[in-house]
Design a protein around this motif. Structure first.
Motif, mmCIF file in Angstrom:
data_model
loop_
_atom_site.group_PDB
_atom_site.id
_atom_site.type_symbol
_atom_site.label_atom_id
_atom_site.label_comp_id
_atom_site.label_asym_id
_atom_site.label_seq_id
_atom_site.Cartn_x
_atom_site.Cartn_y
_atom_site.Cartn_z
ATOM 1 N N LEU A 254 -6.370 5.576 0.672
ATOM 2 C CA LEU A 254 -6.040 4.119 0.888
ATOM 3 C C LEU A 254 -7.441 3.398 0.531
ATOM 4 O O LEU A 254 -7.139 2.195 -0.107
ATOM 5 C CB LEU A 254 -5.821 3.911 2.355
ATOM 6 N N CYS B 46 0.795 -4.282 4.359
ATOM 7 C CA CYS B 46 1.040 -3.071 5.102
ATOM 8 C C CYS B 46 2.346 -3.295 6.068
ATOM 9 O O CYS B 46 2.292 -4.407 6.612
ATOM 10 C CB CYS B 46 -0.233 -3.009 5.877
ATOM 11 N N ARG C 214 -3.192 10.014 -6.753
ATOM 12 C CA ARG C 214 -3.906 8.689 -6.453
ATOM 13 C C ARG C 214 -4.702 8.221 -7.704
ATOM 14 O O ARG C 214 -4.772 7.043 -8.185
ATOM 15 C CB ARG C 214 -4.996 9.114 -5.563
ATOM 16 N N THR D 134 -5.203 -0.726 9.959
ATOM 17 C CA THR D 134 -5.342 -0.481 8.600
ATOM 18 C C THR D 134 -5.654 -1.320 7.859
ATOM 19 O O THR D 134 -6.734 -1.173 6.735
ATOM 20 C CB THR D 134 -3.742 -0.044 8.031
ATOM 21 N N LEU E 225 0.805 -1.109 -0.111
ATOM 22 C CA LEU E 225 -0.007 -0.003 -0.021
ATOM 23 C C LEU E 225 0.949 1.341 0.075
ATOM 24 O O LEU E 225 1.810 1.312 0.513
ATOM 25 C CB LEU E 225 -0.897 -0.068 1.272
ATOM 26 N N GLN F 77 0.521 4.417 3.784
ATOM 27 C CA GLN F 77 0.779 4.151 5.139
ATOM 28 C C GLN F 77 2.068 3.813 5.506
ATOM 29 O O GLN F 77 2.416 3.803 6.867
ATOM 30 C CB GLN F 77 -0.143 2.500 5.492
ATOM 31 N N GLU G 119 2.099 11.425 -1.928
ATOM 32 C CA GLU G 119 1.376 10.570 -0.441
ATOM 33 C C GLU G 119 1.512 11.375 0.739
ATOM 34 O O GLU G 119 0.940 11.148 1.865
ATOM 35 C CB GLU G 119 2.313 9.357 -0.354
ATOM 36 N N LEU H 197 -9.360 -1.684 5.813
ATOM 37 C CA LEU H 197 -9.553 -1.958 4.267
ATOM 38 C C LEU H 197 -10.249 -3.094 4.048
ATOM 39 O O LEU H 197 -11.028 -3.358 3.141
ATOM 40 C CB LEU H 197 -8.174 -2.011 3.938
#
Length: 306
Positions: free
Chosen positions: A31, A48, A288, A72, A9, A12, A23, A76
Motif C-alpha cells: 500500500l 479507499c 506490486r 488506511t 487502492l 485494501q 493482492e 498513507l
C-alpha cells in the motif's frame, strides 16, 4: 481544462470483480509503495472503500478483505505529500454523524486538508442489521447524514443539527478540519443516487457506468442543479475501463485499454468531452512492481496529454 485522474487502492479491498491474485498476500508495504508512486506521478487522489463486515453469503464474491478507510488513509497520509484522500465510498449511514465527523475531521486536520469525503447508501443488508440501522430506509438515512455531516464538518467548534434521525447541539469537537469546507462526493448510479449527488453533493462518483450511459446521467445532474438554482462548482467523475500502458505480453482481458501514451490519452479524453472532470483508473498487473511501473508510466506518458 485538463482531466484529473485518481486511483482506487489495491490490497485494501479484494472483491473478486477487480482484485489481482497477488493482492491476497500483499500488505502495508505494498500500500505504501503504491501510494507513494501515485503521489509522485501526479494522481489527484487515493481512494479507499468501506465495509464493516461481510456476510458468508457474499464472502465468495466480495471477500472479507476491506481495510478501514479512515485508518488506511491516515496511514498513507503520513507517507505522502500532496495527493488527496478519498473515501470511495464511506457508508456513513452505518455510524452516527458525530462519530463520522470526529474520524474524518481528524484525518483532514492531520493530512493538512487533503480529505474528500465520498459517501454512499450501502448495499449489504446484514451490515445494517448488525449495527442496528434500518436497511430499507438507508436512502433517507444517507440524505440526513449528509446534512448532519455538513454541519459537523463545518468551521464551528460546537456544530448544530436538528433532524428526524439525529439531533445535536452544544457538543464541541476539536480538532476541526483543515479545510473550510470538506468536499462531499456522492456515489451511486441509481436515479435516487444521481438526484442525491446533484442536490446534496459537491461531486458525483458513478458506480462503474459504461461510457454510453454517462452523458444522459451528466445531463440529468446539470438539469437538477439548474432547477435548484445551484451554480456552485461540481465535480463529475467516471471510472475508466482497466488500463495497461504499453503492449502487454500477457492476457489482460478484452475490456482492458492498452497502448502508448497518445493512444490511451485519446481514449480517456472522450470522458472530458462528455463533461467528466476526474477519471478513476485501475491498472492490470501481476505484482506490486508492475503496478508501480504502470502508475509511473501513466504519469509520464498519458497524463501530460489529458
Amino acid at each position: 481544462m485538463s482531466l484529473s485522474y485518481g486511483i482506487q487502492l489495491p490490497v485494501q479491498s479484494q472483491s473478486t470483480i477487480y482484485a489481482e491474485p497477488w493482492e491476497a498476500a500483499a500488505g502495508p508495504a505494498d500500500l505504501l509503495a503504491v501510494a507513494r508512486a501515485a503521489d509522485r506521478a501526479g494522481f489527484a487522489y487515493l481512494a479507499c472503500c468501506d465495509h464493516v463486515a461481510i456476510p458468508r453469503r457474499l464472502a465468495p464474491a466480495m471477500s472479507t478483505v476491506w481495510y478501514d478507510p479512515v485508518a488506511t488513509l491516515a496511514f498513507l497520509a503520513a507517507a505522502t505529500e500532496r495527493i488527496r484522500l478519498l473515501s470511495h465510498v464511506a457508508v456513513v449511514g452505518l455510524r452516527h454523524p458525530l462519530l463520522t465527523a470526529k474520524q474524518y475531521a481528524t484525518l483532514d486536520h492531520l493530512s493538512g486538508g487533503r480529505l474528500i469525503l465520498g459517501v454512499g447508501a450501502g448495499h449489504v443488508r446484514e451490515e445494517f442489521e448488525a449495527l442496528g440501522v434500518d436497511f430499507e430506509r438507508r436512502g433517507l438515512v444517507l440524505d440526513e447524514s449528509i446534512d448532519a455531516l455538513r454541519a459537523a464538518l463545518g468551521p464551528e467548534e460546537f456544530p448544530e443539527h436538528h433532524g428526524k434521525l439525529h439531533d445535536f447541539e452544544g457538543l464541541g469537537q476539536l480538532p476541526r478540519p483543515a479545510q473550510e469546507r470538506v468536499p462531499v462526493w456522492v456515489g451511486g448510479s441509481s436515479p435516487a443516487a444521481v438526484r442525491r449527488a446533484a442536490l446534496k453533493g459537491d461531486g458525483w462518483l458513478p458506480q462503474g457506468d459504461p461510457r454510453d450511459r454517462l452523458p444522459a446521467r451528466i445531463a440529468r445532474i446539470r438539469h437538477l442543479r439548474a432547477q435548484a438554482g445551484n451554480d456552485e462548482p461540481f465535480v463529475v467523475g467516471a471510472i475508466a475501463e482497466p488500463l495497461y500502458v504499453g503492449r502487454p505480453g500477457w492476457d489482460v482481458g478484452r475490456r482492458t485499454l492498452t497502448g502508448g501514451g497518445a493512444e490511451l490519452a485519446e481514449s480517456l479524453r472522450a470522458y472530458r468531452a462528455m463533461g467528466v472532470h476526474q477519471v478513476q483508473v485501475r491498472f492490470r498487473c501481476r505484482g506490486r512492481a508492475e503496478l508501480t511501473d504502470q502508475i509511473e508510466a501513466f504519469g509520464a506518458e498519458v497524463a501530460p496529454l489529458l
